[in-house]
Design a protein around this motif. Structure first.
Motif, PDB file in Angstrom:
ATOM      1  N   ASP A 149     -17.069  12.131  35.634  1.00 55.19           N
ATOM      2  CA  ASP A 149     -17.475  11.359  34.445  1.00 55.19           C
ATOM      3  C   ASP A 149     -18.211  12.238  33.436  1.00 55.19           C
ATOM      4  O   ASP A 149     -18.047  12.085  32.228  1.00 55.19           O
ATOM      5  CB  ASP A 149     -18.289  10.125  34.829  1.00 55.19           C
ATOM      6  CG  ASP A 149     -19.607  10.454  35.511  1.00 55.19           C
ATOM      7  OD1 ASP A 149     -19.680  11.472  36.228  1.00 55.19           O
ATOM      8  OD2 ASP A 149     -20.570   9.693  35.326  1.00 55.19           O
ATOM      9  N   THR A 150     -18.977  13.201  33.909  1.00 58.94           N
ATOM     10  CA  THR A 150     -19.673  14.127  33.017  1.00 58.94           C
ATOM     11  C   THR A 150     -18.691  15.126  32.424  1.00 58.94           C
ATOM     12  O   THR A 150     -18.775  15.468  31.237  1.00 58.94           O
ATOM     13  CB  THR A 150     -20.799  14.863  33.766  1.00 58.94           C
ATOM     14  OG1 THR A 150     -21.684  13.889  34.350  1.00 58.94           O
ATOM     15  CG2 THR A 150     -21.593  15.767  32.843  1.00 58.94           C
ATOM     16  N   LEU A 151     -17.750  15.586  33.220  1.00 58.63           N
ATOM     17  CA  LEU A 151     -16.746  16.526  32.732  1.00 58.63           C
ATOM     18  C   LEU A 151     -15.887  15.885  31.637  1.00 58.63           C
ATOM     19  O   LEU A 151     -15.555  16.534  30.640  1.00 58.63           O
ATOM     20  CB  LEU A 151     -15.868  17.024  33.882  1.00 58.63           C
ATOM     21  CG  LEU A 151     -14.835  18.088  33.525  1.00 58.63           C
ATOM     22  CD1 LEU A 151     -15.445  19.260  32.780  1.00 58.63           C
ATOM     23  CD2 LEU A 151     -14.132  18.560  34.779  1.00 58.63           C
ATOM     24  N   ILE A 152     -15.578  14.629  31.779  1.00 59.65           N
ATOM     25  CA  ILE A 152     -14.838  13.912  30.732  1.00 59.65           C
ATOM     26  C   ILE A 152     -15.635  13.935  29.429  1.00 59.65           C
ATOM     27  O   ILE A 152     -15.087  14.191  28.356  1.00 59.65           O
ATOM     28  CB  ILE A 152     -14.502  12.466  31.173  1.00 59.65           C
ATOM     29  CG1 ILE A 152     -13.415  12.505  32.259  1.00 59.65           C
ATOM     30  CG2 ILE A 152     -14.062  11.616  29.989  1.00 59.65           C
ATOM     31  CD1 ILE A 152     -13.177  11.181  32.950  1.00 59.65           C
ATOM     32  N   LEU A 153     -16.935  13.722  29.522  1.00 63.59           N
ATOM     33  CA  LEU A 153     -17.781  13.771  28.318  1.00 63.59           C
ATOM     34  C   LEU A 153     -17.798  15.174  27.719  1.00 63.59           C
ATOM     35  O   LEU A 153     -17.802  15.335  26.498  1.00 63.59           O
ATOM     36  CB  LEU A 153     -19.204  13.308  28.651  1.00 63.59           C
ATOM     37  CG  LEU A 153     -19.358  11.840  29.055  1.00 63.59           C
ATOM     38  CD1 LEU A 153     -20.797  11.547  29.475  1.00 63.59           C
ATOM     39  CD2 LEU A 153     -18.922  10.925  27.916  1.00 63.59           C
ATOM     40  N   LEU A 154     -17.791  16.195  28.567  1.00 66.45           N
ATOM     41  CA  LEU A 154     -17.745  17.575  28.070  1.00 66.45           C
ATOM     42  C   LEU A 154     -16.418  17.861  27.368  1.00 66.45           C
ATOM     43  O   LEU A 154     -16.387  18.512  26.326  1.00 66.45           O
ATOM     44  CB  LEU A 154     -17.950  18.568  29.216  1.00 66.45           C
ATOM     45  CG  LEU A 154     -19.366  18.669  29.759  1.00 66.45           C
ATOM     46  CD1 LEU A 154     -19.387  19.478  31.050  1.00 66.45           C
ATOM     47  CD2 LEU A 154     -20.301  19.296  28.717  1.00 66.45           C
TER      48      LEU A 154
END
Length: 168
Positions: A31-36
């Motif tokens: 989920d954080t990688l998607i935001l990145l």
């Protein structure tokens, strides 16, 4: 409400190499990688995308990331070795990337990336990209598009709008 994660992502540019390393190790939650990958800074998004591709097993993108990963690569315009390798292996991505970046500005530092991105293109696609070039296009870019095709060179010579490219 602003979450800590949103605030952290706004300040992440100063820690680009750390983020890239963590992405390469696949140590960042999805989920954080998607935001990145969606980050407004194309360098942050692009570096995260490059690291995802370079992580083991190299060349694979996890299903949950594919759409955002592709968009991040399309926006990325750094002279990064892995970008060229990615584009060389993905025909559709290479064509889309070239259409955007080669007409925006043919930058010398990206000439190696342009060359690699032309590898998977067929005659018609190379001709399409050739027509996007301007008088300011670099010789290496023209040569990589024409490759060893006398027919493409003939098409270039027929085009009277960019005469300076004829001697490339």
């Amino acid at each position: 409400p602003t979450t800590i994660k949103v605030i952290a992502l706004q300040e992440i540019a100063a820690f680009g190499s750390i983020v890239e390393m963590l992405c390469y190790r696949r140590a960042i939650p999805l989920d954080t990688l998607i935001l990145l990958l969606r980050h407004e800074n194309s360098k942050i998004a692009g570096r995260a995308a490059i690291a995802e591709w370079a992580a083991e097993p190299q060349g694979t993108i996890r299903d949950a990331l594919k759409e955002d990963w592709r968009k991040a690569i399309i926006r990325f315009d750094e002279a990064e070795h892995w970008l060229g390798e990615i584009l060389k292996r993905d025909h559709e991505l290479a064509l889309e990337w070239l259409k955007i970046h080669i007409k925006a500005e043919d930058r010398y530092e990206l000439s190696e990336i342009y060359q690699k991105a032309t590898v998977p293109l067929n005659f018609t696609e190379r001709l399409e990209i050739l027509k996007l070039l301007t008088d300011h296009s670099h010789r290496k870019t023209v040569l990589s598009l024409i490759s060893d095709s006398p027919d493409l060179y003939a098409k270039l010579l027929e085009d009277k709008t960019n005469i300076s490219l004829h001697l490339s």
